[in-house]
Write a protein that holds these residues in place. Sequence first.
Motif, PDB file in Angstrom:
ATOM      1  N   GLY A 179     110.919 -15.953   6.090  1.00  0.00           N
ATOM      2  CA  GLY A 179     111.070 -15.289   7.384  1.00  0.00           C
ATOM      3  C   GLY A 179     111.806 -16.129   8.402  1.00  0.00           C
ATOM      4  N   LYS A 180     112.384 -15.417   9.357  1.00  0.00           N
ATOM      5  CA  LYS A 180     112.967 -16.105  10.491  1.00  0.00           C
ATOM      6  C   LYS A 180     111.830 -16.596  11.373  1.00  0.00           C
ATOM      7  N   HIS A 196     105.964 -18.720   9.285  1.00  0.00           N
ATOM      8  CA  HIS A 196     106.755 -17.500   9.168  1.00  0.00           C
ATOM      9  C   HIS A 196     107.041 -17.104   7.732  1.00  0.00           C
ATOM     10  N   TRP A 215     109.390 -16.795  14.184  1.00  0.00           N
ATOM     11  CA  TRP A 215     108.951 -15.849  15.213  1.00  0.00           C
ATOM     12  C   TRP A 215     109.606 -14.487  15.047  1.00  0.00           C
ATOM     13  N   GLY A 216     109.927 -14.124  13.796  1.00  0.00           N
ATOM     14  CA  GLY A 216     110.416 -12.808  13.404  1.00  0.00           C
ATOM     15  C   GLY A 216     110.687 -11.906  14.568  1.00  0.00           C
TER      16      GLY A 216
END
Lengths: 328, 288
Positions: free
Chosen positions: B284-285, B280, B287-288
């Motif tokens: 990123g988070k 990610h 599984w965005g």
Amino acid sequence: MRKTSTATLKIISAALFLIALLVAVPLLINATGRSDLYYTLTSVALLSIISAGVWITFYIGRINIGQGAYALLGGYVSAILVTNYGMSFWLTLPLAGLFCAAASVLIGLPILRLRGVYFAMVTLVLTEVARLLALALPITNGASGIVSIPLPTGISLFGVTLVPDFATLANPRLAFYIVAVLLMALCFLGLYRLAHSRIGQLCQSLQQNEELASSIGVNIAYLRVIAYALSSFLGGVGGAMFASISQSIYPSSFTVADSVNFMLNCFLGGLGYVLGPMIGTFVLYFGWDLLFQTGEFQLLIFSTVLILLMLVLPNGLLSLALPRKRRV
Amino acid sequence: MEQVIANGLYLGAQYALIALGLTLIFALMNVLNFAHGQMYVLGGFVTYSVYGQLKLPFVVALICSGVTLAVIGALLEKFLFRPVIRRSKREESTMLLAAATAFFLDAVILLLFGEKQRGVPKIISGVFISDRVILPYDRIVVGVVAILMIAAFMLFMQYSKPGRAMRALAQDRVAAQLMGVKVERYSLIGFALGAMLAGVVGGLLVSITGVNSGIGGPISIKAFLMVMIGGAGVVGGAIAGGFILGMMESVGLTVLREYGDVTYLVIFALLMIFLSIRPHGLMGKPWG
């Protein structure tokens, strides 16, 4: 009892559809004298095979915008084998598919761990990678591509000609059309079997919730690689066929726009239906062709219609015809 | 080497602005905006018309680009994306819509502005020369403006009320709604803002690289790359991704020059390896 009757009904209607495609359409084209339609219909059949590959990846819950990469790869594999090594085209067709499947296993192992938009973006980038590779590698002959690929040769078994040599045929277009339709029938038959098999149901569980599926004991890593390989196989076969029909392949034969189109075909036909890719391809391709007369406004009208279709039918064209099926 | 770094910073500032718009739209609406490159091109053409043809000041042209694109973004959100998001069974449908929008904008751009490469006169002439770095003044100006805009955008997101609302939306849509954030209004503002950023970068860059109707797609791909590097839906990630890609491009073009046009191949290969380690992105988070 009722189940068997619907099954026979399905078989009969599928057979009728195939006969119509193989007999009625050539007759009609002969009667009207529009032999250019052969090429259009062949393209639709092949593009729907490639789109069917994208549909499989949708079936495991991944958005695949990288199918153009495998179509390009398949086209090049077949073209190189035929021109450089003098192989029979019919042998290179499955080889191209298998090569793509093998490549997709290698690529898929890392990237299938991604989900949602991340996977979509990586696959989109993949198409661009394929184009750049085709430009950079020496064997693909750079930007000038591989041209004047010989037409498929015949196959004979024990002296009986199974497939005639395409170069000797009076109308190779018709021959290509029949091959493409048969391939498409085979592909969608396989797709239908797959979707209704145990593996198909497992794939659907992946689409809904991967963690849950994995906690029940579904081998998700294995399943998604298999599905992705199948998808790429179809892409490779379709690409190889295309290279053979146009007798040429260039790095720009399948670009990002094509990849996006394959995805659009699936979306438009409806992701919940096996026949979705076929319908979507047919409508999109013919719509695009019909709009040719509008000249410079072609793209504008086409995209406007697409947008309107999305507004009215966000779940695909087939959701209109089979509204009840969805609810079951 | 200093030259390479200067080029990388300059490119990175541009790229970061493009990626910011894309990531903002994604964070708020969960829409992957395929039309981002086309918005950039449209912004470029607006600046070309206002600055290059009507001979108005460059600043006015930039503002025109921004406003035009903001209006277009708002209209797209209100009349296209919002109804489709509400009625569609799968959220991927917005991707089809975004792709169709990209085609649509491409068609409009082609009809309005033709397919020729367009450029405008330099905003400032002259070249800055020291013993190690050579940079034309207009590039410096554009780079500085871009960095200022990034800073302004971050301050806006951090301290203003709409910015706070949008950050809340990006974190948790339902919770934000429950706290009384007007979800629809801020989605609209966010989409408009994202489109505006694309338009302004297009306007800025038209003074250096020019613009033509075919570059929308490649720009979108670059924007996707940056968002993947940094992580989708995160402001910091977009900025980091932009500067990293700019730097890699600048270094790659110098180092890999004798091997031909392989810079982007190398970048893609590195990206694949990177993503298999950090699926990610940098920030990123999952599984965005």
